[in-house]
Design an enzyme around this catalytic site. Structure first.
Site, PDB file in Angstrom:
ATOM      1  N   LYS A  43     -40.412  50.060 -44.177  1.00  0.00           N
ATOM      2  CA  LYS A  43     -41.162  50.435 -42.967  1.00  0.00           C
ATOM      3  C   LYS A  43     -41.588  49.180 -42.179  1.00  0.00           C
ATOM      4  CE  LYS A  43     -45.281  53.165 -41.995  1.00  0.00           C
ATOM      5  NZ  LYS A  43     -46.380  53.832 -42.697  1.00  0.00           N
TER       6      LYS A  43
ATOM      7  N   GLY B  72     -63.702  46.505 -35.100  1.00  0.00           N
ATOM      8  CA  GLY B  72     -62.836  47.582 -34.632  1.00  0.00           C
ATOM      9  C   GLY B  72     -63.325  48.276 -33.368  1.00  0.00           C
TER      10      GLY B  72
ATOM     11  N   GLU C  72     -43.899  50.741 -18.758  1.00  0.00           N
ATOM     12  CA  GLU C  72     -42.840  50.059 -19.514  1.00  0.00           C
ATOM     13  C   GLU C  72     -43.250  49.760 -20.963  1.00  0.00           C
ATOM     14  OE1 GLU C  72     -41.335  46.793 -17.147  1.00  0.00           O
ATOM     15  OE2 GLU C  72     -40.534  45.888 -18.988  1.00  0.00           O
TER      16      GLU C  72
ATOM     17  N   ARG D 169     -46.991  46.863 -47.173  1.00  0.00           N
ATOM     18  CA  ARG D 169     -46.787  47.230 -48.571  1.00  0.00           C
ATOM     19  C   ARG D 169     -45.406  47.853 -48.749  1.00  0.00           C
ATOM     20  NH1 ARG D 169     -50.855  51.870 -50.452  1.00  0.00           N
ATOM     21  NH2 ARG D 169     -49.719  52.844 -48.745  1.00  0.00           N
ATOM     22  N   THR D 170     -45.062  48.802 -47.878  1.00  0.00           N
ATOM     23  CA  THR D 170     -43.740  49.428 -47.954  1.00  0.00           C
ATOM     24  C   THR D 170     -42.762  48.590 -47.137  1.00  0.00           C
ATOM     25  OG1 THR D 170     -44.830  51.561 -48.117  1.00  0.00           O
ATOM     26  CG2 THR D 170     -42.470  51.599 -47.603  1.00  0.00           C
TER      27      THR D 170
ATOM     28  N   LYS E 208     -49.280  61.517 -29.807  1.00  0.00           N
ATOM     29  CA  LYS E 208     -48.982  60.336 -28.982  1.00  0.00           C
ATOM     30  C   LYS E 208     -47.495  60.170 -28.660  1.00  0.00           C
ATOM     31  CE  LYS E 208     -52.972  57.622 -30.512  1.00  0.00           C
ATOM     32  NZ  LYS E 208     -53.458  56.307 -30.933  1.00  0.00           N
TER      33      LYS E 208
HETATM   34  P1  ATR Z   1     -52.006  54.159 -38.114  1.00  0.00           P
HETATM   35  O1  ATR Z   1     -51.186  55.068 -37.251  1.00  0.00           O
HETATM   36  O2  ATR Z   1     -53.496  54.297 -37.901  1.00  0.00           O
HETATM   37  O3  ATR Z   1     -51.565  52.740 -37.993  1.00  0.00           O
HETATM   38  P2  ATR Z   1     -50.539  54.869 -40.503  1.00  0.00           P
HETATM   39  O4  ATR Z   1     -49.340  55.156 -39.690  1.00  0.00           O
HETATM   40  O5  ATR Z   1     -50.925  55.853 -41.555  1.00  0.00           O
HETATM   41  O6  ATR Z   1     -51.827  54.661 -39.620  1.00  0.00           O
HETATM   42  O7  ATR Z   1     -50.340  53.418 -41.178  1.00  0.00           O
HETATM   43  C1  ATR Z   1     -51.183  52.983 -42.161  1.00  0.00           C
HETATM   44  C2  ATR Z   1     -50.774  51.572 -42.593  1.00  0.00           C
HETATM   45  O8  ATR Z   1     -51.714  51.154 -43.581  1.00  0.00           O
HETATM   46  C3  ATR Z   1     -49.409  51.507 -43.263  1.00  0.00           C
HETATM   47  O9  ATR Z   1     -48.802  50.289 -42.910  1.00  0.00           O
HETATM   48  C4  ATR Z   1     -49.751  51.538 -44.746  1.00  0.00           C
HETATM   49  O10 ATR Z   1     -48.813  50.891 -45.561  1.00  0.00           O
HETATM   50  P3  ATR Z   1     -47.503  51.654 -46.105  1.00  0.00           P
HETATM   51  O11 ATR Z   1     -46.518  51.635 -44.981  1.00  0.00           O
HETATM   52  O12 ATR Z   1     -47.079  50.841 -47.263  1.00  0.00           O
HETATM   53  O13 ATR Z   1     -47.963  53.032 -46.489  1.00  0.00           O
HETATM   54  C5  ATR Z   1     -51.035  50.756 -44.754  1.00  0.00           C
HETATM   55  N1  ATR Z   1     -51.867  51.056 -45.924  1.00  0.00           N
HETATM   56  C6  ATR Z   1     -52.608  52.169 -46.137  1.00  0.00           C
HETATM   57  N2  ATR Z   1     -53.238  52.082 -47.333  1.00  0.00           N
HETATM   58  C7  ATR Z   1     -52.886  50.890 -47.878  1.00  0.00           C
HETATM   59  C8  ATR Z   1     -53.216  50.204 -49.101  1.00  0.00           C
HETATM   60  N3  ATR Z   1     -54.053  50.744 -49.977  1.00  0.00           N
HETATM   61  N4  ATR Z   1     -52.688  48.981 -49.297  1.00  0.00           N
HETATM   62  C9  ATR Z   1     -51.857  48.412 -48.398  1.00  0.00           C
HETATM   63  N5  ATR Z   1     -51.491  49.015 -47.227  1.00  0.00           N
HETATM   64  C10 ATR Z   1     -52.004  50.233 -46.978  1.00  0.00           C
END
Ligand code: ATR
Length: 273
Positions: free
Chosen positions: A157, A237, A82, A153-154, A70
């Site tokens: 990011k 979804g 845009e 969570r992170t 993408k």
């Molecule tokens: P996509 O492109 O489909 O959005 P991604 O880039 O892998 O997928 O993003 C996944 C998101 O789900 C992230 O925000 C991730 O959080 P982190 O940035 O902390 O990794 C979140 N995520 C995935 N598993 C999780 C969990 N068990 N608890 C909380 N957040 C989770």
């Protein structure tokens, strides 16, 4: 299917992997439903540059782009919408008489799915997650005047995405402090096989909230079931997926997308898995 002949318009999806894509069944069924002479196929692509050269040479009329291409696709199109440019991701390409134009229909699909149910302008919107989907949805909500808070969570990011969008940020472990009108899950929490998990505690759900999950496997996630039990309106979804596909369909064919038919075929395909 209508007869494939020399006038058939060709469409495709490129990605790596691609076997899981629901776009071919959705678009082919929709073409068939309105009697449009088009065929949509899936290509397993690793080399984006070569694939685009092929698309141009064969005059493919439009294509979808999925993970992991993408971002990479952006440098190969002739023009960027845009919003797609702001998001930094393209998942839809329209071939307008040889000119390839890149859009982000994930963003438009999320906006449309929500607008069927609620206004977005001036609403407090909490988005769980900070990945690619959160980015597309976050820009979409902010673009409609929504008051967005990113929860992740992170922290680093999440803060980065919030800054890019001009949104607020809250760490996942403090999510209970937030109140909102619209709550959107973009994390993979609750996806098969972890169907007994949800990303927030039950006390997050308040009467009359609109709650959307982008997970569609299962269709009724624990997140959406719990939202429904607490008096919220739940959007699954498949809604976002179908509306992003409807935007593509309308750009490519110039005809109104048969949204109900598209939804039905996607749900049938999912239940057969
Ligand atoms: P996509 O492109 O489909 O959005 P991604 O880039 O892998 O997928 O993003 C996944 C998101 O789900 C992230 O925000 C991730 O959080 P982190 O940035 O902390 O990794 C979140 N995520 C995935 N598993 C999780 C969990 N068990 N608890 C909380 N957040 C989770």
């Amino acid at each position: 299917m209508s007869i494939v002949d020399t006038k058939t318009n060709l469409y495709a999806v490129i990605g790596d992997p691609i076997f899981h894509s629901l776009s071919p069944v959705m678009h082919n069924r929709a073409f068939n439903h309105i009697g449009y002479n088009g065929v949509y196929v899936a290509f397993h692509v690793k080399d984006v540059a070569a694939a685009i050269t092929g698309m141009r040479a064969l005059d493919i009329k439009g294509f979808s782009v999925t993970i992991p291409h993408k971002r990479a696709i952006m440098e190969f199109v002739d023009e960027l919408d845009e919003m797609a440019e702001k998001i930094g991701a393209v998942n839809t390409v329209v071939n307008e008489a040889g000119k390839l134009i890149g859009y982000n229909s994930d963003c438009l699909g999320a906006v449309k799915a929500l607008k069927e149910i609620t206004e977005i302008e001036s609403k407090k919107i909490v988005i769980l997650g900070a990945g690619g989907a959160a980015r597309a949805i976050g820009f979409g909500m902010a673009g409609e005047g929504g008051l967005v808070t990113i929860v992740n969570r992170t922290v680093q990011k999440g803060e980065r995405l919030a800054r890019d969008i001009g949104a607020g940020f809250c760490p996942m472990d403090q999510v209970e402090q937030l109140d909102c009108h619209i709550l959107i899950n973009t994390t993979s929490v609750g996806m098969t096989p972890n169907i007994d998990q949800m990303p927030v505690p039950e006390n997050m759900f308040k009467q009359a909230m609109t709650v959307m999950d982008i997970v569609y496997n299962p269709l009724k996630t624990l997140f959406l079931k719990t939202a429904h039990e607490n008096g919220c309106t739940a959007i699954d979804g498949v809604a976002m997926f179908v509306y992003q596909g409807a935007f593509q369909f309308e750009q490519w064919t110039g005809r109104k997308a048969p949204v109900d038919v598209m939804r039905e075929v996607v749900i049938n395909a999912l239940s057969g898995r």
